[in-house]
Design a protein around this motif. Structure first.
Motif, mmCIF file in Angstrom:
data_model
loop_
_atom_site.group_PDB
_atom_site.id
_atom_site.type_symbol
_atom_site.label_atom_id
_atom_site.label_comp_id
_atom_site.label_asym_id
_atom_site.label_seq_id
_atom_site.Cartn_x
_atom_site.Cartn_y
_atom_site.Cartn_z
ATOM 1 N N ASP A 165 -1.191 -5.439 3.720
ATOM 2 C CA ASP A 165 -1.712 -4.307 2.972
ATOM 3 C C ASP A 165 -2.876 -3.754 3.800
ATOM 4 O O ASP A 165 -3.740 -4.502 4.243
ATOM 5 N N LYS A 166 -2.880 -2.443 4.061
ATOM 6 C CA LYS A 166 -3.856 -1.859 4.978
ATOM 7 C C LYS A 166 -5.297 -2.174 4.569
ATOM 8 O O LYS A 166 -6.123 -2.547 5.397
ATOM 9 N N LYS A 169 -5.602 -6.496 3.195
ATOM 10 C CA LYS A 169 -4.977 -7.513 4.040
ATOM 11 C C LYS A 169 -3.706 -8.147 3.469
ATOM 12 O O LYS A 169 -2.696 -8.177 4.116
ATOM 13 N N ASP A 225 6.426 -9.767 6.753
ATOM 14 C CA ASP A 225 5.854 -8.679 7.539
ATOM 15 C C ASP A 225 6.877 -8.320 8.613
ATOM 16 O O ASP A 225 7.980 -8.888 8.634
ATOM 17 N N TYR A 279 5.069 -2.214 -4.693
ATOM 18 C CA TYR A 279 3.882 -2.237 -3.828
ATOM 19 C C TYR A 279 2.777 -1.503 -4.583
ATOM 20 O O TYR A 279 2.978 -0.370 -5.042
ATOM 21 N N TRP A 309 1.519 2.207 8.810
ATOM 22 C CA TRP A 309 1.317 1.592 7.498
ATOM 23 C C TRP A 309 2.087 2.348 6.412
ATOM 24 O O TRP A 309 2.175 3.565 6.440
ATOM 25 N N GLU A 365 0.965 2.798 3.556
ATOM 26 C CA GLU A 365 -0.068 3.639 2.948
ATOM 27 C C GLU A 365 -0.116 5.021 3.600
ATOM 28 O O GLU A 365 -0.344 6.028 2.930
ATOM 29 N N ASP A 366 0.069 5.061 4.918
ATOM 30 C CA ASP A 366 -0.052 6.336 5.626
ATOM 31 C C ASP A 366 1.121 7.255 5.309
ATOM 32 O O ASP A 366 0.959 8.477 5.234
#
Lengths: 252, 252, 252, 252
Positions: free
Chosen positions: B31-32, B35, B73, B101, B172, B174-175
């Motif tokens: 997780d950006k 962690k 991962d 997520y 990521w 997230e991005d």
């Protein structure tokens, strides 16, 4: 070898419900406008099992269901329950039928020619007779503008009203749906008025629940109702529930 | 008694996929911001089975999964695939992991402290290596007014964007989510401008699909993407899908 | 323009439940063996709304949930309910949490290293305090033979036991699961004995329901239980339900 | 104010699919024995959208669907696709219809009078015409003994076979179901023989997949098939998939 069933006295434990569930079954239901409508139901059938009986006859549930050929109306619903009591020698019989009910859309001209309403009938026959009808009515926000381009779009699925009723007299499913949809439209109309020509987005689940409840409280064909209004968010929802007996009018 | 397996020559029929599916498994993912994040995954694992083999060793899939203790991962994902190929003597190995997520919400301050995004990783190891990430990002319409009363309400769940990508370089989750949410906000902002301070409700699935596609087409860490935008109606939805390879910039 | 809310006296209608539901939320729960376990929950939170209040503060439900950071145990469960009553000025508060609970498998050595059990906690705080735990425990038939080839196979998913309990004293989820699984194994063992080394397939939902009930009736840490055993057929199932208060032993 | 739609050149992005999905719709389908059968379908309809078009006319999908009054057969399926291509000015049209199909049970005498089979028709009209039929056929293990008590019980839901076919000539859904059920029965019969009068529980997904494939490979009315057999465990399943073109016999 000793039998485990006689070692433990299983007779001390009453089985409150025993039966079959989630049977998928094609049915026909009565329909106010078109007389008969074909749909697919999910059926649960169960009875009580007194402690002195070892088990019930599961295959008889299916036999009774087959015997009625999927013709479901208020009369046959009651006869299925009676048949269950007699053939399974039970004190209490329960029948639950859930189905999609399709109606010509009353509002809007561009959409599907039939709206889908989830419908459930839950009936019991014990000392007393009980029948509850549950209906899910979608709640949408109207679009104020239509773009020249004619691109189709929605404001999304606002939510739904789940209405449950018990009957004093017969009343069509269609009439309950109409009553709920009018209560919703009245609230939306008022909301639009307040904010001068545009929808404020201020509909609350509490207010809609009370408004639909107030409408149902005036229907003397009902003896009880429950209303749950749900507003969808991203992945969760807010909701409000009210329920009440319906009083008969003094001059009723 | 003759064996049915030798009567028919089962060896003529290659089995393209054989394995286990819908295994529920607790996992940790990177997780950006924080962690490590704990969640629950649904896992599918399968390989090919050449015609000369009678069957595969199903229990080895489970053993391999257990061996990695749910640490998922990009590295471990690849090592699980390699382990499957070796231990099951297969030419092609496939791993599919779906999980919720959770991210601190980037927009809005009143809601849940974490938004939920459905996430899927589909990987294959055969002649070539392939990895696809799929993400579901909810699309909401903003509320223009807040009533004095503070009653909470939504305009409903407008819909969602399903984005699938293949990577050139690491990026990521997230991005990608941020990029999709910004594209949506830009469209909504423009819509609000057009209609002078109020939302026109004119968002179309076609336009949003193109807008998100145009944003993804500029991300050189990707080598391919697909975008599906869905707008919910009462019980059904409209949708549009586009997909494209991503070109590298000339000076990239 | 007149306000629809003052035209109709909305105060006559009490709202029995108002709140948020199906919130997806990562939580940690206590675990007998490993102390802490991470999983993902679905949460419902609601209160009553007396007729003199127009609406509730939906965002406070979320604030309270965030405040506890997903740490769920018997203590925090009760504190969340108290916080809901105070901050939402309610007479009754309700909290429902459903989650997948993973346990090292007690039976069988070849499968997943953790079995998945669906778990629900339903609590209320009104005049009295109420807490109910619901557990779904899968029921499988054992395989008598292992083929030399080692091909994996199952006899299918026989069904499940849904157990609900109310507590007199604390008892671990693991201990209830163990008790249910032992009752099932005992019945299966007996069945195998009866039919001389092979499983007769004669397990009935009625008998299993009574057997599990008889076991739970001896657990003095419980004050009430309900058992439903379900046997899957093609697309439907048969089931039996029993429920009872638990008597304290005379010398308890 | 500038239009976002003209700022970005949306014309560069082709939309591969645009349309409506998960429409619930009552339909009638042809049935080998009884001529016509009423059921409820879930419908997806979509076309491609070349880059020079801003959007499609979503309401036309619904109009076309309404125009056929839910009469679904091979002819009308093709005419709906043609109507979509013409009225939406598309190069490719796609129609997907999923429905429950009920058949008088061929095996067993005690159960429901109709078995339920999940059925999907996926058709495309582009340069070439494509039609794929998908069927889900439940797989059960037979019970060897019937207890004197007549208690109903099952060994659980073993699993299912998902069969997909493309046609060379017309063939009834019933005939494909019969073929799959016979292949399963033959394997079970053989298994019972091997283990001297009792079922060994050794059915494997690999072997059943090959056996059903071998049967389908002999049906010259088909030009392609795919078979996936799934065996349910507690909460997960094992599966095997094979697929192949069907060769015409030399003297066909």
């Amino acid at each position: 070898m000793k039998d485990i069933q006689s070692e433990r006295d299983y007779r001390r434990i009453n089985i409150r419900k025993v039966g079959v569930k989630t049977i998928s079954y094609p049915i026909t239901v009565l329909d106010k406008a078109r007389k008969q409508q074909h749909t697919v139901a999910t059926v649960n059938m169960f009875v009580n099992l007194p402690h002195e009986f070892k088990g019930t006859h599961m295959s008889r549930f299916i036999e009774i269901l087959n015997q009625f050929h999927g013709q479901i109306d208020v009369q046959s619903f009651h006869r299925i329950l009676e048949e269950m009591k007699v053939r399974l020698q039970a004190e209490a019989a329960h029948l639950e039928i859930a189905f999609a009910y399709f109606l010509p859309r009353m509002t809007g001209q561009d959409g599907l020619n039939a709206g889908r309403y989830e419908c459930r009938l839950h009936g019991s026959l014990a000392q007393a007779d009980d029948l509850e009808l549950q209906l899910t009515v979608p709640v949408s926000l109207p679009l104020k503008e239509q773009l020249a381009s004619g691109l189709p779009r929605s404001r999304g699925h606002w939510g739904q009203a789940l209405v449950a009723v018990r009957f004093r007299h017969f009343i069509w499913i269609e009439d309950i749906i109409t009553l709920v949809e009018r209560a919703v439209e009245q609230v939306i109309g008022q909301e639009q008025g307040q904010s001068r020509g545009e929808l404020s987005g201020s509909l609350s689940v509490e207010f809609l629940t009370r408004q639909i409840s107030a409408s149902l409280a005036e229907v003397s064909a009902l003896k009880w109702f429950s209303v749950t209004v749900e507003n969808l968010f991203e992945g969760y929802s807010t909701f409000a529930t009210a329920s009440r007996p319906v009083s008969l009018p003094l001059n009723g």
